[in-house]
Design a protein around this motif. Structure first.
Motif, mmCIF file in Angstrom:
data_model
loop_
_atom_site.group_PDB
_atom_site.id
_atom_site.type_symbol
_atom_site.label_atom_id
_atom_site.label_comp_id
_atom_site.label_asym_id
_atom_site.label_seq_id
_atom_site.Cartn_x
_atom_site.Cartn_y
_atom_site.Cartn_z
ATOM 1 N N LEU A 700 0.794 -1.408 0.050
ATOM 2 C CA LEU A 700 0.008 -0.070 -0.176
ATOM 3 C C LEU A 700 0.846 1.204 0.001
ATOM 4 O O LEU A 700 0.386 2.286 -0.749
ATOM 5 N N ALA A 701 1.820 1.022 0.917
ATOM 6 C CA ALA A 701 2.843 2.347 0.787
ATOM 7 C C ALA A 701 3.502 2.529 -0.684
ATOM 8 O O ALA A 701 3.607 3.846 -1.104
ATOM 9 N N ALA A 702 3.939 1.544 -1.187
ATOM 10 C CA ALA A 702 4.489 1.688 -2.491
ATOM 11 C C ALA A 702 3.638 2.284 -3.550
ATOM 12 O O ALA A 702 3.738 3.131 -4.349
ATOM 13 N N LEU A 703 2.540 1.640 -3.606
ATOM 14 C CA LEU A 703 1.318 2.145 -4.532
ATOM 15 C C LEU A 703 0.887 3.795 -4.129
ATOM 16 O O LEU A 703 0.657 4.377 -5.124
ATOM 17 N N GLY A 704 0.928 3.817 -2.835
ATOM 18 C CA GLY A 704 0.518 5.483 -2.619
ATOM 19 C C GLY A 704 1.765 6.511 -2.896
ATOM 20 O O GLY A 704 1.317 7.487 -3.628
ATOM 21 N N ILE A 705 2.954 6.052 -2.849
ATOM 22 C CA ILE A 705 4.134 6.726 -3.196
ATOM 23 C C ILE A 705 4.021 7.063 -4.685
ATOM 24 O O ILE A 705 4.303 8.043 -5.353
ATOM 25 N N TYR A 706 3.783 5.782 -5.160
ATOM 26 C CA TYR A 706 3.722 6.037 -6.926
ATOM 27 C C TYR A 706 2.619 6.781 -7.330
ATOM 28 O O TYR A 706 3.027 7.732 -8.226
ATOM 29 N N GLY A 707 1.369 6.848 -6.722
ATOM 30 C CA GLY A 707 0.180 7.506 -7.291
ATOM 31 C C GLY A 707 0.757 9.071 -6.858
ATOM 32 O O GLY A 707 0.386 9.896 -7.722
ATOM 33 N N VAL A 708 1.257 9.512 -5.658
ATOM 34 C CA VAL A 708 1.595 10.727 -5.610
ATOM 35 C C VAL A 708 2.543 11.359 -6.551
ATOM 36 O O VAL A 708 2.474 12.418 -7.142
ATOM 37 N N VAL A 709 3.702 10.709 -6.588
ATOM 38 C CA VAL A 709 4.651 11.063 -7.297
ATOM 39 C C VAL A 709 4.436 11.273 -8.888
ATOM 40 O O VAL A 709 4.615 12.049 -9.694
ATOM 41 N N SER A 710 3.347 10.270 -9.248
ATOM 42 C CA SER A 710 3.059 10.258 -10.847
ATOM 43 C C SER A 710 2.136 11.647 -10.857
ATOM 44 O O SER A 710 2.211 12.317 -11.855
ATOM 45 N N PHE A 711 1.240 11.683 -10.038
ATOM 46 C CA PHE A 711 0.382 12.863 -9.954
ATOM 47 C C PHE A 711 1.459 14.006 -10.261
ATOM 48 O O PHE A 711 1.007 15.325 -10.696
ATOM 49 N N ALA A 712 2.111 14.115 -9.149
ATOM 50 C CA ALA A 712 3.080 15.465 -9.021
ATOM 51 C C ALA A 712 3.919 15.608 -10.249
ATOM 52 O O ALA A 712 4.027 16.906 -10.822
ATOM 53 N N THR A 713 4.438 14.680 -10.830
ATOM 54 C CA THR A 713 5.041 14.889 -12.092
ATOM 55 C C THR A 713 4.286 15.297 -13.294
ATOM 56 O O THR A 713 4.756 16.058 -14.170
#
Length: 842
Positions: A700-713
């Motif tokens: 869950l942490a990896a997916l959450g970080i991936y989603g946030v970084v993708s959105f910010a990018t």
């Protein structure tokens, strides 16, 4: 209702996001419901009896021996004078040979006093309970049967009352049927309630000895106007009175009153509570993940929200709308979790390497449903925090002047949720890592014997084979010879006493020549076993000095003993113990020490170091005197070391015993490794579930970080383009994205380590040889989490690096080949690659 309809339409338009959120919340809520059902059954309501909080267990504690000891039957009779208890009862587990039509079946039950069902507030389904007339010496033999045996063997016939059954060679009359819920109450004995007989008819001399507690258990129900403190004071006073009247057996003994629920929960309570805390952390991680996703979605809808505000909508209406959307998603996750919880509980209880106390009934009941409703309500609030953060004035003010996917978005809420996810994941990973390291250290400990290839069992013999003490001693010797001659068997021995890591048989002894102790509290104590000459070879116990038992160690020769190194060190120090003599209450003549063997971790790998009784004393079963021999018939055990498979060993042992005694039964069989596994069961339970929860949290942490970084990018495309136009290289772009993502991760790891150390102290009872602040474990989980989250940050950076509008991509991009036409217009929907394959085939 308007908000609800709008929320449903909005969620249906985003099925991917809605499915991810519902599955994530379903995981967290389902795990909490399943785990709370176990907490409710083991910790909150472990006893299925009316007014169970008034049920108490009584123990006799010796200040020298320590621990909770059983109360002897004569002392129980005197304790019934208590006025704070409405009733006191005593019971002991028992194996019975049930003979019918020439066929013998081994059943498990209890010897109980007449007040047993009264104490438990239970009544027979059919017939009556025992009376005071039944519960006395020389009364007519009667029995009650359990509901399970009534169903299994007698098809629930109402004519069961008055029927005769042969138990251990004696004819008993059935007077009642006991409900299934009245079961053995101790977690160590996973036994059924097939047979009940009056304990007052038990004529064994050892059982009737005031100084011997033969596996008896005393339970009581407090009077309506009595408190547990009053009961403890009165029982203490009664104990002093017993010490004055019977100083040889009761001086130095203190009586303890403990709620029966605590006894039933046993050592599982710390593990269950730790796992309940772990699923709570998992739910918080899931909430942070979902709040992050909804915050990202709400941020992308900032233009929509700004337009609504400009058209006259109030901010409270927007807050209500996002709250309703969060509530719908959370309710969906709750329904999914509730549907999965009962199935998960049944699956877990059937596969996990631990047995709950037989009296405990784990189910999704009204209490669990109420808890689930409260958790769903709290989860809704936590999840709604994310999108609500996007509805502040500063976030919406510039939205009317920009398109939804332009500009730089660095919402602090996104970073805050990521930090919370990472920190909580560190706590879970640290707990799982500490448990794994503890188990690894325990498995490397030397138990003092070689368990591989060893099989244990119990034997119930017919009365025809054990009419007198001489015949009992002959049975031990003959079974040793028969089992030792079986194919594949390397060594075999029958024994009386507890197997390693499977109970205890504690006795008091005195070194000859030492001053006579004033009372029993001054005597030394040791684990006692009567064994055959091949016992040490069967278990692989190493001989350190002297010799082990031989065939001549029988009643015609002087009594001898073998002691372990712990007894030799505590009683004789550095002096040679060989030839020294011990006095043991069951033997009129002293025992000469002829050998010293290695110490066995009798109390378990994790409990032996702190065990109150560590010394071990062995005698040859050929020298069981006429007083002790009859008391061993109901507890004859066996050990076989064999090169054959466990199934073949069991079959061979069963056949050998049946050929020796047609009325005998073999039961409670299993490999010695199983006793070790059961001693570590709470830790293994915690390890398996904590590792599962930690793995889910890491995902869950990896997916959450991936989603946030993708959105910010995605929100920084203009910035990346400007940096590229000003001379930024591909490495500069990737470094920029990775740096921002991993900075947040590092902050979360540091915060998680700060929280993990005090949180791990709650696992102290489950740890062995590992500190809650073990640096190796904390460093390992930190590196693991950093590596996984670094990968989650790298993927969006790589996608940004591969963006087609970047200069280095335009320079290296090859022109796409023209799509080949197809003769049939019906295939126009095929992609270009498929068209090429079709044309080539044509």
């Amino acid at each position: 209702m308007s908000d609800l309809r709008l929320a449903l339409r909005s969620l249906v338009k985003n099925p991917g996001l809605s499915a991810v959120v519902v599955l994530t919340l379903g995981l967290g809520l389902g795990a909490n419901a399943a785990m709370f059902s176990v907490v409710d059954a083991v910790v909150l309501h472990p006893l299925p009896f009316a007014d169970a909080s008034r049920l108490m267990a009584l123990f006799a504690n010796s200040r020298r021996g320590g621990g909770r000891d059983a109360i002897s039957y004569p002392n129980y009779v005197d304790l019934r004078a208590s006025r704070t208890f409405a009733a006191l009862a005593i019971w002991k587990p028992e194996f019975f040979n049930l003979t019918e039509d020439g066929r013998t079946e081994q059943v498990i039950g209890q010897r109980i006093s007449a007040d047993y069902l009264t104490v438990l507030a239970a009544a027979p389904i059919v017939g009556r309970a025992f009376t005071a007339e039944d519960d006395r010496r020389n009364a007519a033999p009667v029995a009650m049967i359990g509901e399970g045996l009534w169903t299994r063997r007698f098809a629930r016939t109402p004519n069961i009352l008055g029927q005769r059954m042969v138990l251990n060679g004696t004819v008993h009359t059935v007077v009642g049927v006991v409900p299934e819920r009245v079961r053995i109450l101790t977690p160590e004995i996973a036994a059924a309630n097939d047979i009940f007989v009056p304990i007052g008819q038990y004529a064994d001399p050892v059982f009737l000895n005031r100084g011997s507690a033969n596996d008896t258990n005393v339970v009581g129900r407090l009077s309506r106007d009595a408190t547990i403190d009053q009961a403890r004071s009165e029982v203490t006073a009664l104990g002093r009175s017993l010490a004055q009247r019977y100083p040889d057996f009761n001086t130095g003994v203190e009586y303890e009153v403990v709620p029966l629920a605590e006894v039933v929960a046993g050592t599982l309570t710390p593990a269950v509570l730790a796992l309940f805390g772990a699923v709570g952390l998992l739910l918080l991680i899931a909430c942070a993940n979902v709040a992050n996703l909804l915050l990202v979605r709400a941020t992308s809808r900032s233009h929509e929200f700004a337009v609504r505000l400009a058209l006259g909508a109030r901010r409270e209406q927007l807050l209500r709308l996002v709250f309703v959307e969060s509530a719908v998603l959370t309710l969906g996750g709750g329904v999914l979790g509730a549907l999965a919880a009962s199935r998960v509980v049944r699956l877990a209880l059937g596969t996990l390497p631990v047995s709950l106390p037989p009296v405990v009934n784990v189910s999704i009941n009204a209490t669990v449903v109420a808890f689930m409703a409260g958790v769903v309500a709290l989860t809704t609030v936590l999840v709604a925090v994310g999108p609500m953060l996007a509805l502040n004035g500063r976030a919406l003010a510039p939205s009317l002047r920009a398109t939804p996917l332009t500009g730089v978005s660095r919402h602090r809420g996104l970073q805050g949720f990521v930090v919370a996810q990472v920190a909580l994941t560190v706590v879970l990973l640290a707990g799982a890592g500490l448990i794994v390291r503890s188990l690894d250290r325990l498995w490397t400990l030397d138990p003092g014997f070689a368990p591989a290839g060893v099989h244990t069992f119990r034997v119930s013999l017919s009365r025809d084979r054990t009419p007198d003490p001489a015949a009992i001693r002959a049975v031990y010797r003959q079974l040793d010879e028969r089992l030792g001659a079986l194919p594949g068997v390397q060594a075999a021995s029958m024994l009386f006493g507890a197997l390693p890591m499977a109970g205890n048989t504690t006795v008091g002894f005195q070194v000859e020549g030492e001053p006579e102790p004033v009372n029993r509290d001054g005597r030394r104590t040791a684990q006692f076993n009567a064994v055959g000459q091949d016992y040490f070879a069967a278990l692989g116990i190493v001989l350190l000095r002297g010799r082990v038992f031989v065939a001549n160690d029988d009643m015609s020769h002087p009594t001898v003993a073998v002691v372990d190194e712990a007894l030799a060190a505590s009683a004789f120090g550095d002096a040679n113990p060989l030839g020294r003599r011990l006095r043991f209450g069951g033997f009129p003549s002293p025992l000469e020490i002829v050998g010293v063997v290695r110490h066995v971790a009798h109390a378990g790998l994790d409990g032996d170091v702190g065990a109150t009784v560590r010394a071990q004393l062995y005698i040859p079963h050929g020298q069981l005197n006429d007083f002790l021999a009859p008391a061993t018939v109901g507890a004859i055990g066996g050990i076989v070391r064999s090169a054959s498979t466990p199934a073949a060993t069991v079959a061979a042992v069963t056949e050998a015993v049946a050929s020796f005694d047609g009325g005998a039964t073999v039961h409670d069989d299993g490999p010695m490794v199983g006793h070790i596994n059961r001693s570590l069961a709470p830790r293994r339970l915690a390890m398996m579930l904590l590792s599962t929860f930690a793995g889910a949290a890491l995902l869950l942490a990896a997916l959450g970080i991936y989603g946030v970084v993708s959105f910010a990018t995605a929100r920084r495309t203009r910035e990346i383009g400007l940096r590229t136009a000003l001379g930024a290289t591909p490495l500069d772009v990737m470094r920029l994205i990775l740096r921002d993502g991993q900075r947040t991760v590092l902050f979360g790891i540091v915060l998680g380590l700060v929280v993990a150390v005090p949180a791990a102290r709650s696992l102290t009872t489950l740890l062995y040889g590992v500190s809650p602040s073990d640096p190796l474990t904390l460093a390992s989980v930190s590196l693991l989490l950093f590596g996984v989250t670094a990968l989650a940050c790298w993927l969006p950076a790589w996608r940004a690096f591969r963006a087609p509008w970047l200069p280095w991509q335009r320079a290296t991009r090859r022109p796409r080949p023209a799509c080949r036409p197809l003769p049939s217009p019906r295939a126009a929907w095929l992609p270009c690659s498929a068209r090429a394959v079709w044309s080539d085939w044509r």
